[in-house]
Design a protein around this motif. Structure first.
Motif, mmCIF file in Angstrom:
data_model
loop_
_atom_site.group_PDB
_atom_site.id
_atom_site.type_symbol
_atom_site.label_atom_id
_atom_site.label_comp_id
_atom_site.label_asym_id
_atom_site.label_seq_id
_atom_site.Cartn_x
_atom_site.Cartn_y
_atom_site.Cartn_z
ATOM 1 N N ALA A 49 0.831 -1.207 0.000
ATOM 2 C CA ALA A 49 0.000 0.000 0.000
ATOM 3 C C ALA A 49 0.870 1.264 0.000
ATOM 4 C CB ALA A 49 -0.931 -0.007 1.213
ATOM 5 N N SER A 50 1.987 1.247 0.736
ATOM 6 C CA SER A 50 2.873 2.419 0.776
ATOM 7 C C SER A 50 3.485 2.685 -0.596
ATOM 8 C CB SER A 50 3.971 2.222 1.826
ATOM 9 O OG SER A 50 4.917 1.254 1.392
ATOM 10 N N GLN A 51 3.837 1.607 -1.308
ATOM 11 C CA GLN A 51 4.403 1.759 -2.656
ATOM 12 C C GLN A 51 3.345 2.235 -3.650
ATOM 13 O OE1 GLN A 51 7.810 1.423 -3.346
ATOM 14 N NE2 GLN A 51 7.721 1.420 -1.115
ATOM 15 N N ALA A 52 2.120 1.732 -3.492
ATOM 16 C CA ALA A 52 1.021 2.162 -4.366
ATOM 17 C C ALA A 52 0.734 3.650 -4.151
ATOM 18 C CB ALA A 52 -0.228 1.338 -4.087
ATOM 19 N N GLU A 53 0.738 4.076 -2.883
ATOM 20 C CA GLU A 53 0.479 5.483 -2.566
ATOM 21 C C GLU A 53 1.603 6.372 -3.105
ATOM 22 O OE1 GLU A 53 -0.658 8.308 1.279
ATOM 23 O OE2 GLU A 53 -0.634 6.120 1.466
ATOM 24 N N LYS A 54 2.827 5.902 -2.973
ATOM 25 C CA LYS A 54 3.971 6.642 -3.502
ATOM 26 C C LYS A 54 3.837 6.819 -5.021
ATOM 27 C CE LYS A 54 9.051 6.393 -3.636
ATOM 28 N NZ LYS A 54 10.222 5.556 -3.277
ATOM 29 N N SER A 55 3.437 5.755 -5.700
ATOM 30 C CA SER A 55 3.238 5.827 -7.153
ATOM 31 C C SER A 55 2.108 6.793 -7.499
ATOM 32 C CB SER A 55 2.907 4.442 -7.715
ATOM 33 O OG SER A 55 3.995 3.561 -7.560
ATOM 34 N N ALA A 56 1.018 6.712 -6.726
ATOM 35 C CA ALA A 56 -0.156 7.544 -7.002
ATOM 36 C C ALA A 56 0.150 9.026 -6.871
ATOM 37 C CB ALA A 56 -1.299 7.164 -6.066
ATOM 38 N N LYS A 57 1.086 9.367 -6.007
ATOM 39 C CA LYS A 57 1.427 10.774 -5.764
ATOM 40 C C LYS A 57 2.500 11.293 -6.725
ATOM 41 C CE LYS A 57 0.121 10.869 -0.890
ATOM 42 N NZ LYS A 57 0.582 10.934 0.516
ATOM 43 N N SER A 58 3.059 10.409 -7.535
ATOM 44 C CA SER A 58 4.064 10.831 -8.513
ATOM 45 C C SER A 58 3.382 11.184 -9.832
ATOM 46 C CB SER A 58 5.088 9.713 -8.737
ATOM 47 O OG SER A 58 4.461 8.571 -9.295
ATOM 48 N N HIS A 59 4.162 11.691 -10.789
ATOM 49 C CA HIS A 59 3.588 12.020 -12.101
ATOM 50 C C HIS A 59 3.366 10.727 -12.888
ATOM 51 C CE1 HIS A 59 2.716 14.067 -15.820
ATOM 52 N NE2 HIS A 59 3.632 13.313 -16.423
ATOM 53 N N LEU A 60 2.119 10.461 -13.225
ATOM 54 C CA LEU A 60 1.783 9.213 -13.919
ATOM 55 C C LEU A 60 1.221 9.497 -15.304
ATOM 56 C CD1 LEU A 60 -0.042 7.288 -11.033
ATOM 57 C CD2 LEU A 60 2.258 6.842 -11.887
ATOM 58 N N GLU A 61 1.622 8.684 -16.264
ATOM 59 C CA GLU A 61 0.995 8.724 -17.589
ATOM 60 C C GLU A 61 -0.384 8.081 -17.487
ATOM 61 O OE1 GLU A 61 2.377 10.159 -20.182
ATOM 62 O OE2 GLU A 61 4.281 10.579 -19.169
ATOM 63 N N ASP A 62 -1.223 8.325 -18.500
ATOM 64 C CA ASP A 62 -2.594 7.799 -18.478
ATOM 65 C C ASP A 62 -2.626 6.284 -18.314
ATOM 66 O OD1 ASP A 62 -3.494 10.355 -18.790
ATOM 67 O OD2 ASP A 62 -3.880 10.186 -20.937
ATOM 68 N N LYS A 63 -1.717 5.588 -19.025
ATOM 69 C CA LYS A 63 -1.723 4.120 -18.965
ATOM 70 C C LYS A 63 -1.327 3.637 -17.567
ATOM 71 C CE LYS A 63 2.971 3.738 -20.706
ATOM 72 N NZ LYS A 63 3.786 3.875 -21.871
ATOM 73 N N ASP A 64 -0.463 4.434 -16.873
ATOM 74 C CA ASP A 64 -0.050 4.060 -15.519
ATOM 75 C C ASP A 64 -1.194 4.251 -14.529
ATOM 76 O OD1 ASP A 64 2.580 3.526 -16.401
ATOM 77 O OD2 ASP A 64 3.045 5.659 -16.318
ATOM 78 N N ILE A 65 -1.965 5.325 -14.712
ATOM 79 C CA ILE A 65 -3.133 5.561 -13.858
ATOM 80 C C ILE A 65 -4.119 4.409 -14.012
ATOM 81 C CG2 ILE A 65 -5.154 7.044 -13.513
ATOM 82 C CD1 ILE A 65 -3.408 9.437 -14.244
ATOM 83 N N TYR A 66 -4.333 3.998 -15.268
ATOM 84 C CA TYR A 66 -5.260 2.888 -15.520
ATOM 85 C C TYR A 66 -4.769 1.611 -14.838
ATOM 86 C CZ TYR A 66 -8.136 -0.507 -17.998
ATOM 87 O OH TYR A 66 -9.018 -1.518 -18.289
ATOM 88 N N LEU A 67 -3.458 1.332 -14.947
ATOM 89 C CA LEU A 67 -2.908 0.119 -14.349
ATOM 90 C C LEU A 67 -3.023 0.153 -12.827
ATOM 91 C CD1 LEU A 67 -1.423 -2.570 -14.643
ATOM 92 C CD2 LEU A 67 0.725 -1.306 -14.641
ATOM 93 N N LEU A 68 -2.719 1.306 -12.230
ATOM 94 C CA LEU A 68 -2.785 1.419 -10.772
ATOM 95 C C LEU A 68 -4.219 1.264 -10.279
ATOM 96 C CD1 LEU A 68 -1.220 1.840 -8.200
ATOM 97 C CD2 LEU A 68 -1.285 4.305 -8.582
#
Length: 217
Positions: A41-60
């Motif tokens: 969950a901590s890694q997912a939150e870290k990813s969510a707060k970083s700059h994500l491309e559209d495909k990364d948002i969809y994957l997360l």
């Protein structure tokens, strides 16, 4: 993917081989599961707060709503034990909602632009000195009649694969885009009818567009 695979395989080992080596009151499986979940969950939150491309948002979002709760935690070897632990979601609700909004906004714009480009391409085809294609023996615009519907359906399906709520929200948005597209299509077609009466294939183009109406209905 690596974290998910590791968590699933390791917790399976805990269930099959490690849990029974400790007294029940130690809650060994719960301790392992909570530590793995908290790190994930901590890694997912870290990813969510970083700059994500559209495909990364969809994957997360797919991990948060679908892969993690349904594929991992409902695994036949783990489900019974994990149901006792109550681990919660990979992301806090507010962060998940923020990502969902970004995804929905992006997907809506993508489909809207796709429909606009499709219509522009169709208008160019009308101007060419070429007879429309036939589909099952009838003049029809495969580009409009099929591509537009597939674009909307594909967008809905992708969103539905994240969650039913996200799918429903996108469907409502796209159902507002479709009438706007159809109005643009109608205006362009009326313009062609008025200004292109001397076009070599004027009548087949009219028939092809009239035949599109059934598909859109």
């Amino acid at each position: 993917l690596h974290m998910g695979k590791t968590m699933k395989e390791d917790l399976t080992v805990v269930v099959k081989y490690i849990k029974q080596l400790y007294p029940p009151e130690f809650n060994v499986f719960s301790i392992y599961a909570e530590f793995y979940h908290n790190y994930f969950a901590s890694q997912a939150e870290k990813s969510a707060k970083s700059h994500l491309e559209d495909k990364d948002i969809y994957l997360l979002l797919s991990w948060v709503h679908n892969i993690y709760p349904k594929d991992m935690r409902k695994d036949h070897a783990l489900a019974k034990e994990l149901d006792k632990v109550k681990l919660g979601s990979l992301l806090p609700s507010n962060l998940s909602k923020e990502l969902e909004k970004k995804y929905l906004d992006s997907e809506e714009v993508t489909v809207k632009n796709s429909l606009s480009k499709c219509l522009d391409k169709e208008i160019q085809i009308w101007k060419e000195d070429k007879e429309p294609e036939k589909l099952n023996g009838h003049f029809q615009s495969e580009l409009l009649g099929i591509f537009v519907i597939q674009s909307i359906y594909s967008g809905q399906k992708r969103a539905q694969d994240i969650s039913s709520a996200v799918g429903e929200e996108l469907s409502q948005r796209l159902l507002k885009e479709l009438p706007a597209f159809l109005r643009s299509y109608r205006d362009a077609f009326e313009d062609f009818k008025e200004k292109s009466k001397k076009h070599t294939h004027y009548k087949p183009i009219l028939i092809a567009n009239i035949n599109n109406c059934w598909n859109f209905r």
